[in-house]
Design an enzyme around this catalytic site. Sequence first.
Site, PDB file in Angstrom:
ATOM      1  N   ASN A 236       0.833  -1.188   0.000  1.00  0.00           N
ATOM      2  CA  ASN A 236       0.000   0.000   0.000  1.00  0.00           C
ATOM      3  C   ASN A 236       0.878   1.253   0.000  1.00  0.00           C
ATOM      4  O   ASN A 236       1.421   1.660   1.031  1.00  0.00           O
ATOM      5  CB  ASN A 236      -0.923   0.009   1.221  1.00  0.00           C
ATOM      6  CG  ASN A 236      -1.853   1.208   1.226  1.00  0.00           C
ATOM      7  OD1 ASN A 236      -2.089   1.820   0.190  1.00  0.00           O
ATOM      8  ND2 ASN A 236      -2.376   1.542   2.393  1.00  0.00           N
ATOM      9  N   ASP A 375      -2.431  15.145  -7.042  1.00  0.00           N
ATOM     10  CA  ASP A 375      -3.067  15.554  -8.284  1.00  0.00           C
ATOM     11  C   ASP A 375      -2.912  17.054  -8.522  1.00  0.00           C
ATOM     12  O   ASP A 375      -2.671  17.495  -9.656  1.00  0.00           O
ATOM     13  CB  ASP A 375      -4.548  15.159  -8.288  1.00  0.00           C
ATOM     14  CG  ASP A 375      -5.269  15.465  -6.977  1.00  0.00           C
ATOM     15  OD1 ASP A 375      -4.693  16.158  -6.117  1.00  0.00           O
ATOM     16  OD2 ASP A 375      -6.417  15.015  -6.811  1.00  0.00           O
TER      17      ASP A 375
END
Length: 640
Positions: A236, A375
């Site tokens: 992860n 992002d």
Amino acid sequence: MTEDTSMNTTDDFVTVNRIVFPTEGVAEVSALYVDTGAGDGSQPGADYEINGRRSITVYAHRRISLSTYFNAFPASYWQRWTSVRSVRLIVTLRGQGLLSVYKSSARGRASAVASQQFDDETVSFDLPVLSFVDGGNYWFDIACAQSEATLESAEWQVAAPEAKAPGTVSVGITTYNRPSYCLNQLLTIGADTDIAGVLDTVYVIDQGTDLVEDQPRFGEAAEQLGEHLSVLRQANLGGSGGFSRAMLETLTEGRSDYVLLLDDDAISEPEAIMRAVRFADFATVPTIVGGGMLHLDERSVLYTQGEVWDTRKSWMSASGESEYDHDFAEDTLRETPELHRRLAADFNGWWMCLIPTHILRDIGLSLPVFLKFDDIEYSLRAAQSGYPTVCLPGVAVWHMAWHDKDPTRTWEEYFIHRNRVITGLLRSPVPRGGYLPLHSFLGDVKLLFMLQYSTVRLRHQALRDAFAGPDALPGWLATKQGDARRLRADYVDATVVEDFSTLPPVRRSSRVMLGAVRRPTNPVAAVVLALRVAVRQLFIRESEGSHRNPERIIAAPDITWWRFADIDSALVTSPDGVGVAWYQRDRSAMRRFLFDSVRLNMRLARRWARLAEEYGREAPKITSPEQWRSIFAGDVTTTK
């Protein structure tokens, strides 16, 4: 998946937008596809019947408009960001009626530009894309008289570019223990054969322990997608690690012109994938094409259609005059002039975002920051290299909403605060970070007023880790989430109790001072009350009874700093409604954290220029494909 012939050119024209309709949950989403003029979207079946993804029947004496989020043609965006100056509308109809074509201005005013009576025929219109610099759309209406009529199909086409083949895309989905959500995403993509012509590979980056491949219907999804599906497992590494893996695999494979990033807990409108690819094909420069976010639990509500970045405080806001959470069931596109404006976007969330591989090769992959602001930073980095981000209307996904989440009450606040600072250091030209250090300090104060000591502890660790510099980030990818969870676990405000019977009854024990507390209604009143709260929390000892009995119950939607102004403890409902946390005032913690906040945020302002230079110098290295290959190979040493 079968090959999609409708993607091919027709008379040297390429289809860039198809008219589509929902086939499931029609009542919930009808306002996004069809406008009957009622304005409330409450009776989607009263004027028409949806026959399939591309067909609709309009009843006799009824009229429908396709001036809707998913079916209007965003002419303004095509004029601004592409070289296209003409669009062809082709509509195949059965029955008799009137088809009318409209355009809107940047003010949202509509005007008719063409109309034609039809009788079992295909009609077409060539329309200029020349007067939409500031905003405006094209769409058409269908009106029936004595008999019903059926729209068999409709599409918007533009002239095919010379010597340039249509682009293809690889899709990257990052998932962590949300296998059913991710599987639904795969089934949605696989079932839509219309996008087969643009699809190379769907990469599923599974970082969890509850695996997508173990889901009962995974075999069905694998059969639908066939050789287009690739499932990759890794530790992860958060969203930035998962999406960077999809970026890297796309670059390594070398077939795709674009990579499309999709969240696992989103539901796609598959047509949006084709639209994003085709828009990027015609963009005058390599362009990041983002999609809007619609709420998954309120399907007609648009969270955002473009956001901008405030470099003065390193934070985001809605673009232009648009607002967050616009409900098309209440106000249709025709009734919302601000959404006819062409909205600027500095970045787009990676719930759905298409990135040309040309940009990946030029500026690298994501920052290794686990999650949050990866992002934003990527689009800001791209813009500095001349690559814009466009959030294109009609391109969107339904995503889990934010309104039932409060990241300041979870471990995520560590990443939000740290990565906000890092993004500011990398992409803000404002000296000393502008308002960011002050904004950060005031945020700490607000949280301290609300007795959220665990959150302030995370925020302070976030600043200390930002000071450690960019070289530490890759080594922290696999460990910082666990560190953040453990860091807040020692605080009572981070402990959620599900069984109310284990808690003592609510009983007031602290003294009421200077009268009852009310919501401040103006800035002066807010400052006066804040000073009163600060004096109380810094200099007046908390009541002994407040640690034996909570003094108030505060619902999650009502949590705000002034509700704690006259109490020393409270039961606060968790954002998900599962239980409550017992917040307890601690004067010594308040003093310690306030001192640390002043010291750390002053240090941030003083060291801003040096830190910004260091991050700017090292960022290309830690975002490079080579660095990410080392991360995925496990060759990066964890930095303490």
